[in-house]
Scaffold this active site. Structure first.
Site, PDB file in Angstrom:
ATOM      1  N   SER A 215       0.837  -1.201   0.000  1.00 35.17           N
ATOM      2  CA  SER A 215       0.000   0.000   0.000  1.00 35.17           C
ATOM      3  C   SER A 215       0.878   1.260   0.000  1.00 35.17           C
ATOM      4  O   SER A 215       1.598   1.506  -0.964  1.00 35.17           O
ATOM      5  CB  SER A 215      -0.970  -0.034   1.183  1.00 35.17           C
ATOM      6  OG  SER A 215      -1.956   0.951   1.052  1.00 35.17           O
TER       7      SER A 215
ATOM      8  N   ASP B 263      -9.546  -4.829  -5.275  1.00 31.64           N
ATOM      9  CA  ASP B 263      -8.980  -3.652  -4.616  1.00 31.64           C
ATOM     10  C   ASP B 263      -9.429  -2.385  -5.331  1.00 31.64           C
ATOM     11  O   ASP B 263      -9.468  -2.333  -6.566  1.00 31.64           O
ATOM     12  CB  ASP B 263      -7.445  -3.769  -4.656  1.00 31.64           C
ATOM     13  CG  ASP B 263      -6.720  -2.692  -3.869  1.00 31.64           C
ATOM     14  OD1 ASP B 263      -7.387  -1.846  -3.231  1.00 31.64           O
ATOM     15  OD2 ASP B 263      -5.477  -2.713  -3.893  1.00 31.64           O
TER      16      ASP B 263
ATOM     17  N   HIS C 184      -7.788  -5.083  -0.724  1.00 36.01           N
ATOM     18  CA  HIS C 184      -6.587  -4.302  -0.466  1.00 36.01           C
ATOM     19  C   HIS C 184      -5.860  -4.817   0.777  1.00 36.01           C
ATOM     20  O   HIS C 184      -6.468  -5.181   1.778  1.00 36.01           O
ATOM     21  CB  HIS C 184      -6.956  -2.829  -0.274  1.00 36.01           C
ATOM     22  CG  HIS C 184      -5.773  -1.940  -0.135  1.00 36.01           C
ATOM     23  ND1 HIS C 184      -4.920  -1.672  -1.176  1.00 36.01           N
ATOM     24  CD2 HIS C 184      -5.269  -1.265   0.935  1.00 36.01           C
ATOM     25  CE1 HIS C 184      -3.953  -0.878  -0.764  1.00 36.01           C
ATOM     26  NE2 HIS C 184      -4.140  -0.623   0.521  1.00 36.01           N
TER      27      HIS C 184
END
Length: 331
Positions: A168, A270, A300
């Site tokens: 991320s 995601d 995610h």
């Protein structure tokens, strides 16, 4: 009394209850909810400081069966430097879910894993985290240039086989490090063999289909993504700022940048899925050695949120395959 209550500071930004920003600018940080995530028992770890002035540390992981270093170079382990996610605003290397994921990674790819912290926003907006990530790599370089380096590194680590990864927000850091240290000369005697950004937190003003289709109850939805973006970028910046959009206005032109082999991990469900795939497409068009692997049905940050899932089993297998291939191709 009512008038006083009306003027009392109120919460204007809230990140999962862990980070709150008040209307008067006060930033409140609260302990994260307690989590009990099983770790891989075959891995040892310890904490070290890489920047004492800023109070930044990293957690080092090694497989318990690692060689003591007496068997020659072929017994040395590759090194994976990894950065956690959290929108540049929350989390740390000590977060239980990321800690557990790092134990799995160290055991699964048979490597020394270094999970590094960085300064968080909004107290320290970008590029602070990018600079800290670069400092972690420079610290690692210094460990191999000094006679007093950490024994785990001096005895076990192979500086010619170093990889950089992140999930991320950490995936964004991975990209920036790939660009900043392209060519590798600044990191000698380290030899970076490849980069693995996992679900990198890229943004943009124009919404993508996966952003428009993202349900409100997703772990990372449009509202949370926008909140992280507002808090981590310089005040007034848009989602096209080059810190988060590598192809936005004002972003560095990457055509002439000698980027290293890169494996982008994409989650099929995601919100960032389309931006991650588009990143790969544009990099390939420029001739960069970038590829991706997609995990259908995953959301995610599944690497750290679904640590013991079959998808993470497969992710670690692909990660190891990428490492082996990168070392073979580059000699």
């Amino acid at each position: 009394m009512a008038a006083a209550a009306d003027t009392a500071p109120r919460v204007v930004e809230d990140c999962r209850g862990v980070l709150q920003v008040l209307s008067d600018g006060t930033v409140l940080r609260h302990p994260p909810p307690a989590m009990d995530v099983p770790i891989d028992p075959s891995v040892e770890w310890k904490d070290v400081v890489y920047d004492a002035a800023l109070g930044l540390g990293l957690r080092m992981y090694k497989p318990s069966a690692a060689s003591s270093g007496g068997g020659g170079k072929n017994k040395k382990l590759p090194v994976v430097v990894i950065f956690h996610g959290g929108g540049f605003c929350i989390n740390s290397y000590a977060a239980p879910h990321f800690h557990a994921a790092c134990t799995r990674l160290a055991a699964g790819v048979d490597a020394l894993v270094l999970s590094a912290d960085y300064r968080l926003a909004p107290e320290h907006r970008l590029p602070a985290a990018i600079d800290d990530a670069a400092a972690a790599l420079l610290w690692l370089r210094g460990q191999f240039s000094s006679s007093s380096g950490d024994p785990w590194l001096s005895e076990l680590a192979d500086p010619s086989r170093v990889f950089v990864a992140g999930e991320s927000a950490g995936g964004v850091l991975t990209h920036h490090l790939n660009v900043r240290f392209s060519g590798g000369e600044l990191l000698h005697p380290l030899r970076i063999r490849g980069f693995v950004p996992m679900m990198p937190f890229f943004t943009g003003v124009e919404p993508t289909p996966s952003e428009l289709a993202c349900p409100d109850d997703a772990f990372l939805n449009r509202d949370m993504s926008d909140r992280y973006m507002r808090l981590c970028l310089p005040p007034g910046a848009t989602a096209d700022h080059p810190f988060l959009n590598p192809f936005g206005p004002g972003a560095l032109v990457l055509d002439g940048v000698a980027m290293m082999p890169t494996l982008v991990v994409v989650a099929g469900d995601d919100i960032l899925r389309d931006r991650n795939v588009e990143f790969v497409r544009r990099m390939v068009e420029m001739g960069k050695p970038v590829e991706f692997v997609e995990f259908p049905g995953q959301g995610h940050a599944f690497f750290s949120l679904c640590v013991w899932s079959e998808s993470v089993d497969e992710l670690i297998r692909v990660f190891k395959q990428f490492m082996d291939k990168a070392c073979q191709l580059q000699g």
